[in-house]
Design a protein around this motif. Structure first.
Motif, PDB file in Angstrom:
ATOM      1  N   PHE B1006       0.837  -1.176   0.000  1.00  0.00           N
ATOM      2  CA  PHE B1006       0.000   0.000   0.000  1.00  0.00           C
ATOM      3  C   PHE B1006       0.871   1.224   0.000  1.00  0.00           C
ATOM      4  O   PHE B1006       1.747   1.360   0.848  1.00  0.00           O
ATOM      5  CB  PHE B1006      -0.935  -0.011   1.219  1.00  0.00           C
ATOM      6  CG  PHE B1006      -1.681   1.265   1.363  1.00  0.00           C
ATOM      7  CD1 PHE B1006      -2.671   1.624   0.426  1.00  0.00           C
ATOM      8  CD2 PHE B1006      -1.418   2.140   2.408  1.00  0.00           C
ATOM      9  CE1 PHE B1006      -3.357   2.805   0.560  1.00  0.00           C
ATOM     10  CE2 PHE B1006      -2.119   3.346   2.526  1.00  0.00           C
ATOM     11  CZ  PHE B1006      -3.091   3.674   1.586  1.00  0.00           C
ATOM     12  N   SER B1007       0.630   2.021  -1.016  1.00  0.00           N
ATOM     13  CA  SER B1007       1.430   3.236  -1.094  1.00  0.00           C
ATOM     14  C   SER B1007       0.637   4.364  -0.460  1.00  0.00           C
ATOM     15  O   SER B1007      -0.403   4.776  -0.992  1.00  0.00           O
ATOM     16  CB  SER B1007       1.730   3.543  -2.571  1.00  0.00           C
ATOM     17  OG  SER B1007       2.385   4.771  -2.631  1.00  0.00           O
ATOM     18  N   GLY B1008       1.139   4.840   0.656  1.00  0.00           N
ATOM     19  CA  GLY B1008       0.400   5.842   1.409  1.00  0.00           C
ATOM     20  C   GLY B1008       0.508   7.228   0.816  1.00  0.00           C
ATOM     21  O   GLY B1008      -0.312   8.094   1.102  1.00  0.00           O
ATOM     22  N   THR B1009       1.493   7.465  -0.022  1.00  0.00           N
ATOM     23  CA  THR B1009       1.696   8.821  -0.507  1.00  0.00           C
ATOM     24  C   THR B1009       1.449   8.945  -1.986  1.00  0.00           C
ATOM     25  O   THR B1009       1.883   9.902  -2.642  1.00  0.00           O
ATOM     26  CB  THR B1009       3.135   9.274  -0.201  1.00  0.00           C
ATOM     27  OG1 THR B1009       4.011   8.310  -0.789  1.00  0.00           O
ATOM     28  CG2 THR B1009       3.385   9.385   1.260  1.00  0.00           C
ATOM     29  N   GLN B1010       0.764   8.027  -2.527  1.00  0.00           N
ATOM     30  CA  GLN B1010       0.516   8.077  -3.967  1.00  0.00           C
ATOM     31  C   GLN B1010      -0.339   9.282  -4.274  1.00  0.00           C
ATOM     32  O   GLN B1010      -1.310   9.581  -3.590  1.00  0.00           O
ATOM     33  CB  GLN B1010      -0.192   6.795  -4.429  1.00  0.00           C
ATOM     34  CG  GLN B1010      -0.163   6.635  -5.910  1.00  0.00           C
ATOM     35  CD  GLN B1010      -0.424   5.193  -6.317  1.00  0.00           C
ATOM     36  OE1 GLN B1010      -0.949   4.425  -5.499  1.00  0.00           O
ATOM     37  NE2 GLN B1010      -0.013   4.815  -7.492  1.00  0.00           N
ATOM     38  N   GLY B1011       0.048   9.952  -5.264  1.00  0.00           N
ATOM     39  CA  GLY B1011      -0.715  11.112  -5.667  1.00  0.00           C
ATOM     40  C   GLY B1011      -0.383  12.388  -4.904  1.00  0.00           C
ATOM     41  O   GLY B1011      -0.932  13.442  -5.146  1.00  0.00           O
ATOM     42  N   GLN B1012       0.545  12.279  -3.971  1.00  0.00           N
ATOM     43  CA  GLN B1012       0.906  13.460  -3.179  1.00  0.00           C
ATOM     44  C   GLN B1012       1.771  14.392  -4.014  1.00  0.00           C
ATOM     45  O   GLN B1012       2.533  13.931  -4.884  1.00  0.00           O
ATOM     46  CB  GLN B1012       1.694  13.008  -1.934  1.00  0.00           C
ATOM     47  CG  GLN B1012       1.599  13.994  -0.806  1.00  0.00           C
ATOM     48  CD  GLN B1012       2.269  13.424   0.434  1.00  0.00           C
ATOM     49  OE1 GLN B1012       3.138  12.563   0.371  1.00  0.00           O
ATOM     50  NE2 GLN B1012       1.854  13.938   1.602  1.00  0.00           N
ATOM     51  N   GLN B1013       1.565  15.688  -3.776  1.00  0.00           N
ATOM     52  CA  GLN B1013       2.328  16.651  -4.573  1.00  0.00           C
ATOM     53  C   GLN B1013       3.223  17.524  -3.691  1.00  0.00           C
ATOM     54  O   GLN B1013       2.929  17.745  -2.520  1.00  0.00           O
ATOM     55  CB  GLN B1013       1.360  17.532  -5.372  1.00  0.00           C
ATOM     56  CG  GLN B1013       0.650  16.798  -6.485  1.00  0.00           C
ATOM     57  CD  GLN B1013      -0.321  17.692  -7.225  1.00  0.00           C
ATOM     58  OE1 GLN B1013      -0.905  18.599  -6.612  1.00  0.00           O
ATOM     59  NE2 GLN B1013      -0.486  17.427  -8.492  1.00  0.00           N
ATOM     60  N   VAL B1014       4.256  17.962  -4.322  1.00  0.00           N
ATOM     61  CA  VAL B1014       5.228  18.808  -3.605  1.00  0.00           C
ATOM     62  C   VAL B1014       5.379  20.101  -4.401  1.00  0.00           C
ATOM     63  O   VAL B1014       5.462  20.042  -5.638  1.00  0.00           O
ATOM     64  CB  VAL B1014       6.583  18.083  -3.477  1.00  0.00           C
ATOM     65  CG1 VAL B1014       7.618  19.001  -2.848  1.00  0.00           C
ATOM     66  CG2 VAL B1014       6.435  16.819  -2.673  1.00  0.00           C
ATOM     67  N   LEU B1015       5.357  21.180  -3.691  1.00  0.00           N
ATOM     68  CA  LEU B1015       5.513  22.461  -4.368  1.00  0.00           C
ATOM     69  C   LEU B1015       6.991  22.729  -4.622  1.00  0.00           C
ATOM     70  O   LEU B1015       7.821  22.640  -3.719  1.00  0.00           O
ATOM     71  CB  LEU B1015       4.916  23.598  -3.525  1.00  0.00           C
ATOM     72  CG  LEU B1015       5.030  24.978  -4.137  1.00  0.00           C
ATOM     73  CD1 LEU B1015       4.169  25.115  -5.414  1.00  0.00           C
ATOM     74  CD2 LEU B1015       4.663  26.043  -3.131  1.00  0.00           C
ATOM     75  N   VAL B1016       7.305  22.972  -5.846  1.00  0.00           N
ATOM     76  CA  VAL B1016       8.705  23.269  -6.189  1.00  0.00           C
ATOM     77  C   VAL B1016       8.737  24.677  -6.768  1.00  0.00           C
ATOM     78  O   VAL B1016       7.977  24.988  -7.696  1.00  0.00           O
ATOM     79  CB  VAL B1016       9.238  22.257  -7.232  1.00  0.00           C
ATOM     80  CG1 VAL B1016      10.673  22.593  -7.603  1.00  0.00           C
ATOM     81  CG2 VAL B1016       9.138  20.844  -6.685  1.00  0.00           C
ATOM     82  N   LEU B1017       9.624  25.502  -6.197  1.00  0.00           N
ATOM     83  CA  LEU B1017       9.740  26.882  -6.657  1.00  0.00           C
ATOM     84  C   LEU B1017      10.813  26.947  -7.724  1.00  0.00           C
ATOM     85  O   LEU B1017      11.782  26.156  -7.709  1.00  0.00           O
ATOM     86  CB  LEU B1017      10.112  27.809  -5.495  1.00  0.00           C
ATOM     87  CG  LEU B1017       9.057  27.938  -4.420  1.00  0.00           C
ATOM     88  CD1 LEU B1017       9.578  28.826  -3.288  1.00  0.00           C
ATOM     89  CD2 LEU B1017       7.772  28.521  -4.986  1.00  0.00           C
ATOM     90  N   PRO B1018      10.641  27.891  -8.632  1.00  0.00           N
ATOM     91  CA  PRO B1018      11.724  28.026  -9.592  1.00  0.00           C
ATOM     92  C   PRO B1018      12.970  28.650  -8.947  1.00  0.00           C
ATOM     93  O   PRO B1018      12.863  29.373  -7.960  1.00  0.00           O
ATOM     94  CB  PRO B1018      11.102  28.954 -10.636  1.00  0.00           C
ATOM     95  CG  PRO B1018       9.952  29.619 -10.001  1.00  0.00           C
ATOM     96  CD  PRO B1018       9.510  28.809  -8.862  1.00  0.00           C
ATOM     97  N   ALA B1019      14.077  28.393  -9.473  1.00  0.00           N
ATOM     98  CA  ALA B1019      15.319  28.936  -8.919  1.00  0.00           C
ATOM     99  C   ALA B1019      15.371  30.436  -9.199  1.00  0.00           C
ATOM    100  O   ALA B1019      15.074  30.884 -10.316  1.00  0.00           O
ATOM    101  CB  ALA B1019      16.524  28.233  -9.571  1.00  0.00           C
ATOM    102  N   ALA B1020      15.724  31.210  -8.150  1.00  0.00           N
ATOM    103  CA  ALA B1020      15.591  32.669  -8.230  1.00  0.00           C
ATOM    104  C   ALA B1020      16.640  33.276  -9.137  1.00  0.00           C
ATOM    105  O   ALA B1020      16.418  34.282  -9.793  1.00  0.00           O
ATOM    106  CB  ALA B1020      15.709  33.255  -6.823  1.00  0.00           C
TER     107      ALA B1020
END
Lengths: 136, 1030
Positions: B1006-1020
């Motif tokens: 069972f994958s508990g984090t399937q579909g989870q998203q992470v916010l990634v910012l562009p490099a400044a």
């Protein structure tokens, strides 16, 4: 008795003294044409033009003697005589035929006569009658 | 010399004597002085004064003998001829009244008439009689003729004999009449008959056959004469009379036979002697008929050969008269077999006469009445002789004119009505009522159409016209003309042109000679054939002139029917037309039975799943689709063949019935019952195929009908309307079963009562339906999902056997019965073993994940339950049981670049809630909400030296190939990531025994984090902003 017949292949003229037994007489005459034809063809080869018109006794039967005569135009004369009649000789028959022929020629010369029709001529009748009286 | 002188003197003496015969004082004594023989002298003395002619004869004959002995036949014959002529002259003179009284001896009644005798050179018996002066005229004539005959034959002149014979016979008859000799009636006939035949025999004896045939003109007179005489004898003796010979006739016959005397010894051994013939002919009616016919036919034949047709016909006529006579008393002869021949001939003649328009009406009526009377009499009087029928030719009775078919094509199907109208012209002068008129039919089982060319004589309007005249003359009457062109051989120029008739020999032939004479012979040959099939019309009255008769033609069997004979029955008289010409035919066909299969509902047979209720009764529909009757079918089945007895159905009616057919569908989870109508005998075979998501089951049914040699192959296609997929869903430890039912057909269905049951009825298991609706509608090509939660208490189940069932019916048929659709499936390894979580955090000191900066990926693997199944391998390390897991980071969308190892092997202790954490460095490649890379977990099995036998070979093989692929994938990912490659430990591993990885079951991880998203910012600090829109 005596009977006269003029015919081509069918009767043009028939005269018969005793009138009974007519049918048998007709048969006889009819049958005699066989012999007439036979004789014509036989004679015709031998003497084409100069042939004898008188054919003589065609055939004897118990009751009759049948004499025949053929003209050049193939008209046949037949005289049937009773076998018991011995008075008529060959020559007499021949002269009778000749008379008949002459008379017939007269008939043919009649412009009102259609060749092939039955002969209805008083002159011819009287000639035949005289011959019959002579013969009997 | 002396002989000649003597002979001359003898002759002279004879002549002197003869010359003196007319002198009154002519003396026999003087005459006898010169005779040679003493016996002659004696004879003369006895016959003084009365028989000078006899003496003369004898004397002259002496002379003839002398000539004969000297081989001077000609001279001898002359002597006899002189004698003959002399005698004839005497007779003639006597008849003329010139009485030579010596002739009186010839006037005595004739007592013997035994004919000529030509077999002896000299008939001494007769000669003796003559010498004794006892000879009758016949004897004398016979004797003289026999001598002449002998001499003529010596002289090789046989044909003169016949001519003389005929003359002699005629002469004798005449002379006897002339001399008034009393002769018994018939005696002369006997004498003539015998003499004629004797002469003919004599001639036949000295000539060969070809000579005879060439000279029949000479003999035919004798034949005819003999025939005539026999005929008159027959009349005389009552052999040709109505009642047959009576006692008077018999007496007469006996008298006549007595006059013949005994047969001469010369002929007693010859079976065909004239004497025997005459005796036989006079003995009975039949023998007389036989001999008479024989002679008549011989005479006719000869006449015909020599071309004397008129004479031949004359003989024929008397023959015909004879037949007519016979017929007059034929009615009184009841049982003679030959009787019918005669009756036939008479009736045929009557019919000919009755139909002859040359005769008077009265005569025609008479002859017609003759036939009618005969027919009626025999029909009434002879019930016992049913079979005794008189067959006559129809040509003299009626004439066929035309025959018309209705319908005009003369082609009908079996048992259909076909009428034949026959037009015929009655030649009878009065109306004739026929009991029956029938036509016999010849039947052949030909295929229709093969006889088309034979029916050329039939007009398109269905009529056959018969030629007016008889076929023979009709065929002969056509002139065959052809043109003739002659070219000159030198320059090929046309030298002559003309028209020639090819069949002139047929046209110019005399028609009457053979045909007319043969008619009486051919008439009895007319016979009715026996035929199984007949056209009949009863009680037909034929009026004089044209008539029309309608027949109903039989048409029970298919084939070709030819009319053969026509027969009109009138009492026991049948008028038969032996051949109908031109050929008249009609044909009867039967259409091949055809089995037509039609879908009973709808039009789209391809997509139509046929679900029918069935009844075992057949409906009979008329051709206009009206229901006529309903009757039961009887169906009998053996192992392979099903026989169905169909009810009696009228032609062109439709028989409709349903059959329930159980179709087993192999290797298919669904099972359905279905049906399609078939017929006859059924054998089946099936084939299954899958097509566009829909299960098609092809069935072939062969229909064999007893009335057809062909098998009809019916192909049946069964459609499974649904496909079903099931899946196991997990939420942590909780398990759900989802069933997806997809309607692959083009029909909408109602679906109710969807249930999922556990097959093994494990008490610890429980299935809770999460479905709210019990009724649902499933549209075409759409799916219906249903979900159940699987709960269990205690140990988790290893496998669960489930059965899904739902009732369905076509949505547009509200009252259609619901069908059950079932689906079985098995779930394995239901319980969750591991839980996998992945977490991405920004690098230490960073608030957010930024593109291009490394982030931390933390994967934690947690064992949720103690391993209980045997499909995991455990390794013992330091007394601690652990299983090895291969994890793998997979980023399918290439959002992340994994730095370092993307996969690795961990050892999980076998204990519940044991957790293993793995840290990795990943770098986001894009900015935005990115999905956390998924983590896959496999069982890891390092390859051992000794190969381990895997329990699940299928998955092993599959995984093997997968592992290679996965490595290639990670390698490419690495190179694409443009990050320095650290290398995979596994890829660096030396090749040898390959380690293996094995996937877990669907619900085990069972994958508990399937579909989870992470916010990634562009490099400044990027001067170029990259925007990725996903």
């Amino acid at each position: 008795f005596i009977r006269f017949v003029v015919l081509i292949n069918y009767p043009l003229y028939i005269r018969s003294v005793p009138t009974q037994g007519e049918l048998k007489f007709h048969y006889t005459v009819h049958t005699s044409l066989d012999v007439v034809e036979e004789k014509i063809s036989g004679v015709g080869k031998a003497l084409a033009d100069q042939r004898e018109l008188y054919l003589g006794l065609l055939y004897p039967t118990e009751d009759y003697k049948v004499y025949g005569y053929v003209t050049n135009s193939k008209v046949k004369f037949v005289i049937v005589v009773d076998s018991s009649n011995t008075s008529l000789r060959d020559n007499e028959i021949r002269s009778m035929f000749r008379k008949l022929h002459n008379s017939f020629t007269d008939v043919m010369c009649n412009p009102f006569y259609n060749p092939g029709d039955p002969i209805q001529s008083k002159a011819f009748d009287s000639i035949v009658s005289t011959m019959m009286v002579q013969a009997c | 010399m002396s002989f000649t002188r003597n002979l001359g003197r003898f002759e002279d003496d004879m002549r002197t004597l003869r010359e003196k015969r007319t002198e009154p004082g002519w003396s026999f004594c003087d005459y006898f002085m010169v005779q040679v023989c003493d016996w002659l002298r004696e004879l003369s003395i006895r016959a003084v004064g009365c028989s000078s002619a006899v003496h003369l004869c004898v004397d002259q004959e002496e002379l003839a003998f002398v000539f004969e002995m000297l081989q001077q036949f000609e001279d001898a014959l002359v002597q006899y001829d002189e004698l003959d002529a002399l005698f004839t002259q005497y007779v003639l003179n006597f008849g003329a009244g010139d009485g030579a009284n010596w002739l009186g001896s010839f006037c005595q009644p004739v007592r013997s008439w035994n004919g000529l005798l030509l077999r002896r050179p000299i008939d001494m018996e007769k000669r003796d009689l003559i010498q004794r002066g006892e000879a009758s005229l016949l004897d004398l004539r016979s004797y003289l003729f026999s001598r002449q005959c002998t001499l003529l034959i010596f002289l090789q002149r046989p044909w003169e004999v016949t001519a003389r014979a005929l003359e002699l016979l005629h002469n004798c008859v005449q002379e006897l009449q002339l001399l008034e000799v009393s002769v018994e009636s018939g005696a002369l006939d006997c004498w003539v008959f015998l003499s004629s035949l004797e002469v003919l025999h004599r001639i036949e004896g000295c000539c060969d056959r070809s000579q005879l045939e060439a000279n029949c003109s000479h003999t035919v007179g004798l034949w005819t004469y003999a025939t005539e005489k026999l005929r008159s004898l027959g009349d005389l003796c009552g052999l040709v009379s109505e009642n047959g010979p009576d006692s008077e006739d018999l007496n007469k016959t006996v008298d006549l036979l007595a006059g013949l005397g005994a047969e001469r010894p010369e002929t007693i051994n010859s079976p065909q002697s004239p004497y025997k013939k005459l005796k036989e002919a006079l003995s009975s009616v039949e023998a007389f008929e036989k001999h008479y016919l024989e002679l008549s036919h011989a005479a006719m034949e000869m006449y015909r050969v020599i071309g004397r047709l008129r004479s031949a016909r004359l003989v024929g006529k008397s023959l015909a008269e004879f037949y007519m006579w016979l017929l007059c008393f034929a009615c009184f002869l009841s049982c003679a077999c030959g009787f019918f021949d005669r009756v036939c001939r008479y009736l045929q003649t009557s019919a000919l006469l009755a139909s002859d328009t040359n005769l008077s009406d009265e005569e025609r009526r008479h002859f017609c009445q003759e036939i009618l009377t005969f027919a009626r009499q025999t029909a009434e009087g002879k019930g016992q002789q049913k079979d005794a029928r008189v067959a006559l030719s129809m040509s003299s009775f009626t004439r066929l004119q035309e025959l018309r078919f209705r319908p005009s094509s003369a082609l009908v199907h079996v048992s259909a009505a076909l009428q034949l109208e026959l037009r015929l012209c009655s030649l009878m002068p009065v109306p004739v009522t026929l009991e029956q008129i029938s036509a016999s039919i010849h039947f052949t089982q030909e295929q229709p159409g093969s006889t088309a060319q034979k029916r050329a004589a039939q007009n398109p309007d269905g009529t056959v016209t018969f030629p007016a005249a008889s076929p023979a003359s009709a065929s002969a009457s056509a002139l065959e003309l052809c043109e003739i062109l002659e070219h000159s051989p030198s320059d090929n120029a046309l030298s002559s042109a003309g028209v020639a008739c090819r069949n002139m020999h047929l046209l110019m032939r005399r028609h009457d000679s053979t045909a007319s004479l043969d008619t009486p012979n051919t008439a009895p040959a007319v016979a009715m054939e026996d035929a199984a099939q007949m056209l009949r019309a009863s009680d037909v009255t034929l009026l004089p002139g044209n008539n029309s008769i309608v027949f109903t033609a039989p048409s029970q069997k298919p084939g070709s029917y030819t009319l053969r004979q026509l027969c009109a029955t009138l009492g026991c008289v049948q008028f038969i037309l032996p051949h109908i010409y031109p050929v008249v035919q009609y044909e009867v066909y039967s259409q091949e039975p055809q089995l037509s299969i039609q879908p009973l509902t709808g039009h789209n047979t391809d997509s139509m799943p046929v679900l029918h209720s069935s009844t075992c009764s057949a409906r009979i529909l008329s051709s206009s689709a009206e229901l006529l009757a309903e009757s039961a079918l009887s169906i009998q089945s053996s192992e392979k063949v099903t026989s169905i007895s169909l009810p009696v159905t009228p032609p062109y009616h439709t028989l409709e019935f349903l059959l329930e057919v159980l179709c087993h569908i192999p290797s298919c989870p669904a099972r359905m019952e279905s049906e399609r109508l078939t017929n006859g005998q059924i054998s089946r075979r099936s084939r299954t195929r899958f097509n566009s998501g829909m299960t098609l089951i092809d069935q072939k049914v062969s229909v064999d009908c007893p009335w057809s040699i062909y098998s009809t192959l019916v192909s049946l296609t069964f459609h499974v309307p649904f496909t079903i997929k099931h899946s196991l869903l997990s939420a942590g430890r909780r398990k759900f079963i989802q069933v997806c039912l997809r309607n692959v057909s083009d029909t909408n269905f109602r679906l109710t009562n969807q249930t999922l049951t556990e097959n093994q009825h494990t008490p610890s298991l429980e299935l809770c339906s999460l479905n709210t609706r019990t009724h649902s509608l499933v549209f075409r090509q759409q799916c219906v999902f249903s979900v159940w939660e699987l709960r269990w208490s205690g140990v988790s189940p290893v496998s669960v056997h489930c059965e899904f069932s739902a009732a369905f019916a076509p949505a547009d048929a509200p009252d259609a019965a619901l069908k059950l659709y079932r689906y079985d499936f098995t779930l394995e390894r239901v319980s969750t073993l591991y839980s996998v979580r992945a977490e991405i955090r920004p690098a230490v000191g960073e608030q957010q994940c930024c593109t291009g900066s490394l982030c931390r990926l933390e994967v934690s693997l947690t064992r949720l339950s103690e391993a209980s199944d045997s499909d995991e391998e455990y390794s013992e390390t330091d007394g601690l049981r652990s299983s090895r897991l291969l994890y793998e980071v997979i980023d399918n969308s290439s959002n992340w670049a994994v730095c370092g190892k993307s996969s690795g092997v961990v050892s999980m202790p076998v204990a519940a809630m044991a957790t293993h954490k793995v840290h990795m460095e990943v770098m986001p490649l894009f900015a935005g909400h990115l999905l956390v890379p998924s983590i896959r977990v496999f069982k890891y099995q390092p390859r051992l030296a000794s190969p381990v036998i895997q329990p699940d070979t299928d998955s092993c093989l599959e995984n093997d190939s997968l592992s290679l692929e996965d490595q290639a994938e990670t390698a490419s990912l690495r190179s694409r990531g443009s990050v320095q490659s650290l290398g995979s430990g596994e890829s660096a591993q030396p090749r040898g025994p390959m380690p293996k990885r094995q996937a877990f079951g669907p619900g085990q991880v069972f994958s508990g984090t399937q579909g989870q998203q992470v916010l990634v910012l562009p490099a400044a600090d990027h001067h170029l902003m990259e925007v990725n829109v996903t």
